[in-house]
Design a protein around this motif. Structure first.
Motif, PDB file in Angstrom:
ATOM      1  N   UNK A   7      23.515 -66.478 -43.326  1.00  0.00           N
ATOM      2  CA  UNK A   7      23.213 -66.351 -44.746  1.00  0.00           C
ATOM      3  C   UNK A   7      23.281 -64.890 -45.126  1.00  0.00           C
ATOM      4  N   UNK A   8      23.309 -64.631 -46.425  1.00  0.00           N
ATOM      5  CA  UNK A   8      23.250 -63.260 -46.901  1.00  0.00           C
ATOM      6  C   UNK A   8      24.558 -62.693 -47.413  1.00  0.00           C
ATOM      7  N   UNK A   9      25.627 -63.457 -47.314  1.00  0.00           N
ATOM      8  CA  UNK A   9      26.893 -62.966 -47.834  1.00  0.00           C
ATOM      9  C   UNK A   9      26.909 -62.929 -49.346  1.00  0.00           C
ATOM     10  N   UNK A  10      27.970 -62.342 -49.893  1.00  0.00           N
ATOM     11  CA  UNK A  10      28.082 -62.274 -51.346  1.00  0.00           C
ATOM     12  C   UNK A  10      29.111 -61.268 -51.774  1.00  0.00           C
ATOM     13  N   UNK A  11      29.060 -60.942 -53.055  1.00  0.00           N
ATOM     14  CA  UNK A  11      29.979 -59.982 -53.665  1.00  0.00           C
ATOM     15  C   UNK A  11      29.234 -58.670 -53.893  1.00  0.00           C
ATOM     16  N   UNK A  12      29.834 -57.579 -53.458  1.00  0.00           N
ATOM     17  CA  UNK A  12      29.203 -56.271 -53.623  1.00  0.00           C
ATOM     18  C   UNK A  12      30.285 -55.248 -53.921  1.00  0.00           C
ATOM     19  N   UNK A  13      29.919 -54.197 -54.628  1.00  0.00           N
ATOM     20  CA  UNK A  13      30.871 -53.129 -54.916  1.00  0.00           C
ATOM     21  C   UNK A  13      31.008 -52.206 -53.707  1.00  0.00           C
ATOM     22  N   UNK A  14      32.133 -51.543 -53.625  1.00  0.00           N
ATOM     23  CA  UNK A  14      32.360 -50.578 -52.549  1.00  0.00           C
ATOM     24  C   UNK A  14      31.233 -49.539 -52.551  1.00  0.00           C
ATOM     25  N   UNK A  15      30.770 -49.220 -51.354  1.00  0.00           N
ATOM     26  CA  UNK A  15      29.644 -48.308 -51.214  1.00  0.00           C
ATOM     27  C   UNK A  15      28.299 -48.998 -51.154  1.00  0.00           C
ATOM     28  N   UNK A  16      28.279 -50.281 -51.461  1.00  0.00           N
ATOM     29  CA  UNK A  16      27.029 -51.030 -51.460  1.00  0.00           C
ATOM     30  C   UNK A  16      26.654 -51.548 -50.093  1.00  0.00           C
ATOM     31  N   UNK A  17      25.576 -52.341 -50.068  1.00  0.00           N
ATOM     32  CA  UNK A  17      25.026 -52.844 -48.812  1.00  0.00           C
ATOM     33  C   UNK A  17      24.748 -54.341 -48.900  1.00  0.00           C
ATOM     34  N   UNK A  18      24.790 -54.978 -47.752  1.00  0.00           N
ATOM     35  CA  UNK A  18      24.379 -56.367 -47.606  1.00  0.00           C
ATOM     36  C   UNK A  18      23.722 -56.522 -46.247  1.00  0.00           C
ATOM     37  N   UNK A  19      22.815 -57.493 -46.138  1.00  0.00           N
ATOM     38  CA  UNK A  19      22.250 -57.829 -44.844  1.00  0.00           C
ATOM     39  C   UNK A  19      22.504 -59.296 -44.568  1.00  0.00           C
ATOM     40  N   UNK A  20      23.207 -59.549 -43.486  1.00  0.00           N
ATOM     41  CA  UNK A  20      23.460 -60.914 -43.060  1.00  0.00           C
ATOM     42  C   UNK A  20      22.398 -61.342 -42.051  1.00  0.00           C
ATOM     43  N   UNK A  21      22.066 -62.613 -42.083  1.00  0.00           N
ATOM     44  CA  UNK A  21      21.123 -63.189 -41.125  1.00  0.00           C
ATOM     45  C   UNK A  21      21.790 -64.345 -40.407  1.00  0.00           C
ATOM     46  N   UNK A  22      21.368 -64.572 -39.185  1.00  0.00           N
ATOM     47  CA  UNK A  22      21.867 -65.703 -38.403  1.00  0.00           C
ATOM     48  C   UNK A  22      20.668 -66.310 -37.685  1.00  0.00           C
ATOM     49  N   UNK A  23      20.276 -67.486 -38.110  1.00  0.00           N
ATOM     50  CA  UNK A  23      19.132 -68.178 -37.508  1.00  0.00           C
ATOM     51  C   UNK A  23      19.638 -69.159 -36.456  1.00  0.00           C
ATOM     52  N   UNK A  24      19.121 -69.022 -35.253  1.00  0.00           N
ATOM     53  CA  UNK A  24      19.556 -69.870 -34.134  1.00  0.00           C
ATOM     54  C   UNK A  24      18.503 -70.911 -33.814  1.00  0.00           C
ATOM     55  N   UNK A  25      18.971 -72.101 -33.493  1.00  0.00           N
ATOM     56  CA  UNK A  25      18.068 -73.161 -33.049  1.00  0.00           C
ATOM     57  C   UNK A  25      18.772 -74.010 -32.002  1.00  0.00           C
ATOM     58  N   UNK A  26      17.965 -74.677 -31.164  1.00  0.00           N
ATOM     59  CA  UNK A  26      18.533 -75.561 -30.161  1.00  0.00           C
ATOM     60  C   UNK A  26      19.036 -74.875 -28.912  1.00  0.00           C
ATOM     61  N   UNK A  27      18.785 -73.577 -28.782  1.00  0.00           N
ATOM     62  CA  UNK A  27      19.170 -72.884 -27.560  1.00  0.00           C
ATOM     63  C   UNK A  27      18.050 -71.955 -27.137  1.00  0.00           C
ATOM     64  N   UNK A  28      18.062 -71.583 -25.870  1.00  0.00           N
ATOM     65  CA  UNK A  28      17.079 -70.638 -25.353  1.00  0.00           C
ATOM     66  C   UNK A  28      17.591 -69.246 -25.664  1.00  0.00           C
ATOM     67  N   UNK A  29      17.041 -68.666 -26.712  1.00  0.00           N
ATOM     68  CA  UNK A  29      17.589 -67.454 -27.299  1.00  0.00           C
ATOM     69  C   UNK A  29      17.760 -66.337 -26.278  1.00  0.00           C
TER      70      UNK A  29
END
Length: 123
Positions: A7-29
Motif C-alpha cells: 500500500x502507499x502508492x500514488x501520484x506525486x510530483x518530482x521531488x516529492x516523497x512517498x512511503x510504501x508499506x508491505x504487510x506480510x502474513x502466513x509466513x514466519x517473518x
C-alpha cells in the motif's frame, strides 16, 4: 496462506516523497529477507532494495541516498521510504520474500510476491 499486501502508492510530483508499506502474513517473518522491486511499463522487473531480519540492507545504485527500506518485526511489515522522487521512478512497486540468507537482487530468488502498487511521478 502467505500474503504480501502493498500500500502507499500514488501520484506525486518530482521531488516529492512517498512511503510504501508491505504487510506480510502466513509466513514466519524472521525466516525471510524482504525485497522491493519495480517494473516500469515495457521494462523488466528490477531490484530496488532488500532488508534482512537483522536489518542489513542493500540498494540499487539508482535509488541509493533517496530510498530507505525498514521493517517493523512486531507488525511483520516492511516499508520503503522514497524521497526526491524522479519521473524515472514511475513503476509498479512489488514487495517479495526470499529465504536466501542475506537477501538477493535476483527476482528469481523470491518465493512470495505482493500484487504491486503503482507509483507515478510527474515532472
Amino acid at each position: 496462506q502467505v500474503q504480501l499486501v502493498e500500500s502507499g502508492g500514488g501520484l506525486v510530483q518530482a521531488g516529492g516523497s512517498l512511503r510504501l508499506s508491505c504487510a506480510a502474513s502466513g509466513l514466519t517473518f524472521r525466516n525471510y529477507a524482504m525485497g522491493w522491486f519495480r517494473q516500469a511499463l515495457g521494462k523488466e522487473r528490477e531490484f530496488v532494495a532488500v532488508i534482512t531480519w537483522s536489518a542489513v540492507t542493500n540498494y540499487a545504485d539508482s535509488v541509493k541516498g533517496r530510498f530507505t527500506v525498514s521493517m517493523d518485526n512486531s507488525k511483520a511489515t516492511v516499508y520503503l521510504q522514497m524521497n526526491s522522487l524522479e519521473p524515472e521512478d514511475t513503476a509498479v512497486y512489488y514487495c517479495a520474500a526470499t529465504r536466501k540468507w542475506g537477501g538477493s537482487t535476483d527476482p528469481q530468488q523470491y518465493v512470495y510476491w505482493g500484487q504491486g502498487t503503482q507509483v507515478t511521478v510527474s515532472s
